[in-house]
Design a protein around this motif. Sequence first.
Motif, mmCIF file in Angstrom:
data_model
loop_
_atom_site.group_PDB
_atom_site.id
_atom_site.type_symbol
_atom_site.label_atom_id
_atom_site.label_comp_id
_atom_site.label_asym_id
_atom_site.label_seq_id
_atom_site.Cartn_x
_atom_site.Cartn_y
_atom_site.Cartn_z
ATOM 1 N N ALA A 147 0.659 -1.168 -0.054
ATOM 2 C CA ALA A 147 0.016 0.114 0.030
ATOM 3 C C ALA A 147 0.728 1.091 -0.044
ATOM 4 O O ALA A 147 0.544 2.274 -0.783
ATOM 5 N N MET A 183 -10.443 -1.936 -5.587
ATOM 6 C CA MET A 183 -10.011 -0.755 -4.500
ATOM 7 C C MET A 183 -11.374 -0.137 -3.726
ATOM 8 O O MET A 183 -11.383 -0.324 -2.728
ATOM 9 N N ASP A 186 -12.894 -3.165 -1.569
ATOM 10 C CA ASP A 186 -12.127 -3.463 -0.351
ATOM 11 C C ASP A 186 -11.915 -2.472 0.664
ATOM 12 O O ASP A 186 -11.404 -2.257 1.491
ATOM 13 N N VAL A 187 -12.765 -1.162 0.654
ATOM 14 C CA VAL A 187 -12.515 0.088 1.340
ATOM 15 C C VAL A 187 -12.650 -0.317 2.659
ATOM 16 O O VAL A 187 -11.899 0.339 3.455
ATOM 17 N N SER A 190 -9.484 -2.319 4.087
ATOM 18 C CA SER A 190 -8.140 -1.671 3.591
ATOM 19 C C SER A 190 -6.925 -1.512 4.534
ATOM 20 O O SER A 190 -7.388 -1.411 5.985
ATOM 21 N N TYR A 196 -5.790 5.350 -0.855
ATOM 22 C CA TYR A 196 -7.179 5.995 -1.054
ATOM 23 C C TYR A 196 -6.741 7.534 -1.031
ATOM 24 O O TYR A 196 -7.270 8.306 -2.035
ATOM 25 N N ALA A 259 -9.915 4.975 5.047
ATOM 26 C CA ALA A 259 -10.397 4.818 3.557
ATOM 27 C C ALA A 259 -11.890 5.367 3.136
ATOM 28 O O ALA A 259 -12.120 6.197 2.302
#
Length: 285
Positions: A147, A183, A186-187, A190, A196, A259
């Motif tokens: 990340a 993305m 999967d917020v 995260s 983000y 996120a």
Amino acid sequence: LDDAHHAKLVVNELINGWDFTETDGTRARLQVLSRWLMWVSHNLMVSEIEKRQLEDSGVLAKAVEGGQKDEALAQAGEMPPLVKVLLGAFKFFCDSLQPRESPGVGGGGPVPFKTTYGTATMRIGRVRVELIDLMCRLVTVPHVDVAKAVADSGFMGTCFEVLLNFEWCNIVHAKITRAIVAMCNDVNNSVSPDVYRSFFIEFDILKKILDVYVTNSERRKTRHYESGYMGHMHVIAASIVETVKILRRQGLEPGDKTAGEIILQAVENNNTSSEWTVFVDITLG
């Protein structure tokens, strides 16, 4: 590729032989690494779930108290050697995604070539198609170091620019769209909000999407057809809209810590004159 030495050897061979030509060897190495990452990502995801289960059960806290934190984390899994090596080459791969114009004869400028509609001066090439596949798989690996690399490099923004630069490369559009949709999905899971923040605030993806729709509308008046990436643009925009709905139902507010808060802050930043609301209700609606 489970072994650090062999993983580094394959990646170094790929980098040393990289010359933007469509060689079978370069494509084959990228394909091998991409397929291997599918397996690695799955295993790491399972490890992440096990680690969270340890945290929720209090086992990890007890291990910390007993001075056995490292052992407990090791049991939950660690980042595989292949991922570590790929992160070391992350900047090189990001730079390799930058568009290149076809060189002119005798330095006379870029040479246009025919496409499905009209002409273009930039080729993506089959090698970079495989590279995008590899990178999009790498960014889904659930690890804080991954990340951080994605956020620091602005990789997701680079992907979006690639989508726009190569208007008719549908296979690339699909790979990048899947990465952005994943993305959004999967917020709530995260491992780090940095990705983000980089994509939604610094790159300002919502503003970019609004601009794309305006540009497409203007082009359509003279070209009489949609831009080649608009189908996938609809999917990306709809995924963000759905994510925002879910976050609001969860009671989240705009902010900068998680996120979800960052995505809602991005909406607020692009809605000072109700432009995002109008876009969602009229253009997408």
